[in-house]
Design a protein around this motif. Structure first.
Motif, PDB file in Angstrom:
ATOM      1  N   GLY A 326       0.832  -1.194   0.000  1.00  0.00           N
ATOM      2  CA  GLY A 326       0.000   0.000   0.000  1.00  0.00           C
ATOM      3  C   GLY A 326       0.868   1.244   0.000  1.00  0.00           C
ATOM      4  N   THR A 327       0.246   2.404  -0.177  1.00  0.00           N
ATOM      5  CA  THR A 327       0.865   3.708  -0.379  1.00  0.00           C
ATOM      6  C   THR A 327       1.546   3.714  -1.745  1.00  0.00           C
ATOM      7  N   TYR A 328       2.288   4.764  -2.068  1.00  0.00           N
ATOM      8  CA  TYR A 328       3.117   4.761  -3.284  1.00  0.00           C
ATOM      9  C   TYR A 328       4.534   5.192  -2.928  1.00  0.00           C
ATOM     10  N   LEU A 329       4.971   4.787  -1.717  1.00  0.00           N
ATOM     11  CA  LEU A 329       6.182   5.339  -1.119  1.00  0.00           C
ATOM     12  C   LEU A 329       7.076   4.245  -0.548  1.00  0.00           C
ATOM     13  N   PRO A 330       7.598   3.339  -1.377  1.00  0.00           N
ATOM     14  CA  PRO A 330       8.389   2.234  -0.816  1.00  0.00           C
ATOM     15  C   PRO A 330       9.739   2.693  -0.283  1.00  0.00           C
ATOM     16  N   MET A 331      10.192   1.985   0.718  1.00  0.00           N
ATOM     17  CA  MET A 331      11.560   2.154   1.213  1.00  0.00           C
ATOM     18  C   MET A 331      12.499   1.287   0.382  1.00  0.00           C
ATOM     19  N   VAL A 332      13.729   1.781   0.203  1.00  0.00           N
ATOM     20  CA  VAL A 332      14.775   1.010  -0.466  1.00  0.00           C
ATOM     21  C   VAL A 332      15.976   0.951   0.478  1.00  0.00           C
ATOM     22  N   ASP A 333      16.393  -0.252   0.805  1.00  0.00           N
ATOM     23  CA  ASP A 333      17.505  -0.483   1.719  1.00  0.00           C
ATOM     24  C   ASP A 333      18.794  -0.578   0.903  1.00  0.00           C
TER      25      ASP A 333
END
Length: 396
Positions: A326-333
């Motif tokens: 959900g959202t359109y804001l993924p985290m990238v590690d």
């Protein structure tokens, strides 16, 4: 509508429009020539029905004090019932100028200075500030994290509640920036802990309509057949759904009569503003006629996510694109490729990207970035290309 047709029709140039995302780059990042992949709004015009309804209202030419029409409550309730099994009664609804403002009001209405308020980190940074800036004790509980996937730890949550005598839990659902759409089972477990210890739950559900990969969003108020409804206050809005942030219009949903009495008594002492005419008009039009536009938008966002995830899996296999249910804001590690303390140097100075940095959401997330994928697919491709190139050479 085909994806390419949607992009051709609704993608818009935002530079030169006093847009925070683009025109505010120098103020926020100290540089203006960056590719803006930060802040949660879109490069897409809202749906035609909303624009048409607002233009019609503008042409009337009067923007005086206005009532909320009965049709508003019907249209809102229909949207909530059809999509989430949560029909909303008129008497449950109050309005605010935004969900973060709503959180602040709930803190004032239901806690006292010094009371403990709990958040689950990493979480949208205003959740931190709205607690500390209102002289409440901030209790942070870490989400569990493994291989790009975040989960709630009910045992750790209960321990924090007991040790700190938590009065209020600020829940983010779907969770920003963890990207999780909590399952009903997950919600049931955590809400049960809150019920056991008489913790009021304020659930910020502003991203409720932005859900992917067959996930089902479950409002906290309907979990387990509404078992926790009397201890849950829901905050939501059409603003993220239809890109309407500065129409300053959102909902406060309180089903418990005693809680509503307490809130209304608190609100009577505020310097209150009228409900936003344009916010009402836009929300009604979106909920009544915007579903096809939303489905097209979700396809674009999800394709952007798949491109980012699949490209980095191939080119930067030790990087981790976190789940975006959900959202359109993924985290990238990015920690496998860059020293966490050097992340901003790599991402901004070398890649020329403006992003939200992981430590903004929680101090343990240096080396993570949050990327906004509600944007032009060409921007996503270019940002991805820059990350690949500079992460691969960061150790040279």
């Amino acid at each position: 509508m085909e994806k390419q047709e949607f992009l051709q029709k609704y993608l818009v140039e935002r530079r030169g429009t006093n847009c925070s995302k683009w025109d505010g780059l120098e103020e926020k990042f100290g540089e203006k020539d960056l590719l803006a992949m930060w802040v949660a709004d879109m490069e897409f015009q809202t749906c035609d029905a909303i624009v048409d309804a607002m233009v019609e209202r503008v042409r009337h030419g009067v923007f005086g004090y206005s009532m909320v029409p009965e049709d508003y409550y019907r249209i809102f309730s229909d949207w909530m019932e059809r999509r989430y099994g949560f029909p909303v009664k008129k008497e449950w609804v109050r309005f605010s100028t935004g969900c973060v403002t709503g959180i602040s009001w709930m803190i004032h209405a239901f806690t006292r200075p010094g009371d403990a308020c709990m958040i689950l980190t990493p979480v949208y940074y205003p959740f931190h500030n709205v607690v500390t800036n209102n002289n409440r004790k901030l209790v942070k509980v870490e989400l569990d994290y493994a291989e790009g996937y975040f989960t709630m730890n009910a045992e750790r949550i209960e321990k924090a509640i007991v040790e700190n005598q938590v009065k209020l839990f600020l829940m983010c659902s779907p969770h920003n920036p963890a990207g999780r759409v909590w399952t009903e089972q997950e919600l049931d477990e955590v809400l049960s802990v809150c019920q056991k210890h008489q913790v009021l739950v304020v659930s910020d559900e502003i991203h409720q309509d932005l859900v992917f990969e067959g996930r089902k969003f479950v409002p906290a108020a309907v979990v387990h057949g509404g078992k926790y409804r009397d201890m849950v206050i829901t905050l939501n809005s059409a603003t993220k759904t239809f890109n309407l942030a500065t129409l300053i219009h959102s909902h406060i949903l309180i089903t418990n009569e005693k809680l509503m009495e307490t809130y209304d008594q608190f609100a009577s002492g505020l310097n209150r503003t009228e409900v936003s005419i344009m916010g009402m008009v836009a929300t009604m039009a979106g909920y009544e006629q915007g579903e096809e536009w939303l489905e097209n938008l979700l396809e674009v966002i999800h394709d952007n996510y798949l491109y980012l995830k699949e490209t980095l899996a191939k080119e930067l296999p030790r990087a981790q694109v976190c789940a975006m249910e959900g959202t359109y804001l993924p985290m990238v590690d990015l920690r496998a490729y860059v020293n966490p303390d050097k992340t901003q140097e790599l991402v901004q100075k070398k890649c020329g990207l403006a992003v939200d940095y992981g430590e903004w959401f929680g101090e343990n997330y240096k080396g993570f970035i949050r990327m906004n994928l509600a944007t032009d697919p060409e921007f996503v491709k270019e940002a991805t290309r820059r990350l690949v190139r500079h992460c691969l050479t960061s150790g040279e």
